[in-house]
Write a protein that holds these residues in place. Sequence first.
Motif: not given
Length: 267
Positions: A210-221
């Motif tokens: 649902i949420f791709d890798i760049p989205t996840l890394v950015s969101y978590i950061s």
Amino acid sequence: MRIARFAHAKGMSFGVVEGEPDAGPEGLTIAEIEGHPFGEIKLTNARWALADVRLLSPILPSKVVCVGRNYAEHAAELGNEVPAEPLLFLKPSTSVIGPRDAIRLPVQSKQVEHEAELAVIIGPPGARRADRAAAQQAVFGYACANDVTARDLQRSDGQWTRAKGFDSFCPLGPWISTGLDVSDLEIRCEVGRNPDEMEVRQLGRTKDLIFDIPTLVSYISHVMTLLPGDVILTGTPAGVSPLTDGDTVTVRIDGIGELSNPVVTLA
């Protein structure tokens, strides 16, 4: 490139796994590198047959950040809605084990389940309040992971720390694959008691995240600083099911390899 952390007769090292991925352990070698893999890779003169060393978890993270319900079918199988934003939780670093290390079933739980996942390993300089481009640049590589979960405790506790945090509940490996396109990889989980009779329990593809890798890394950061070596577990496909004493559970991901762990009851 495949980068492993391994134990050998003289200690522990990082190394580059050499050979054809389908050759099996007997067809692979591991070339030791100097120091840590975050930086220029320099080989030493040492080299071992992969079958002669013990693979360890490929990294020792300061934290493991996990994403729940990131596949729609998995959310549905547990009776949950798809989240509007990434649903985050943490696993302690003490939950991390390597290939062939035992998943230990705790006495507190009667329903421990597997969750096969793609793991993201963060490289230098890490990520803090990163946009999508910087988030992608922060990815060092990928590994197989198993977000082992005490499902009954997850339900009864109302939050996930205990259910996800037992020692041995985060198998990781067999190595870190770098330079990999993970937009559409097959994720497979097999469970069984005999290597010749393994049952496929989970089968999904990373294109369904649902949420791709760049989205996840950015969101978590934007929540916490991601340090080099930190691990993100990106969610599991449908098909989670219980593990029992004597099982072996294997996570396979295209382009990476396989991560197998025996399951034992904690005495």
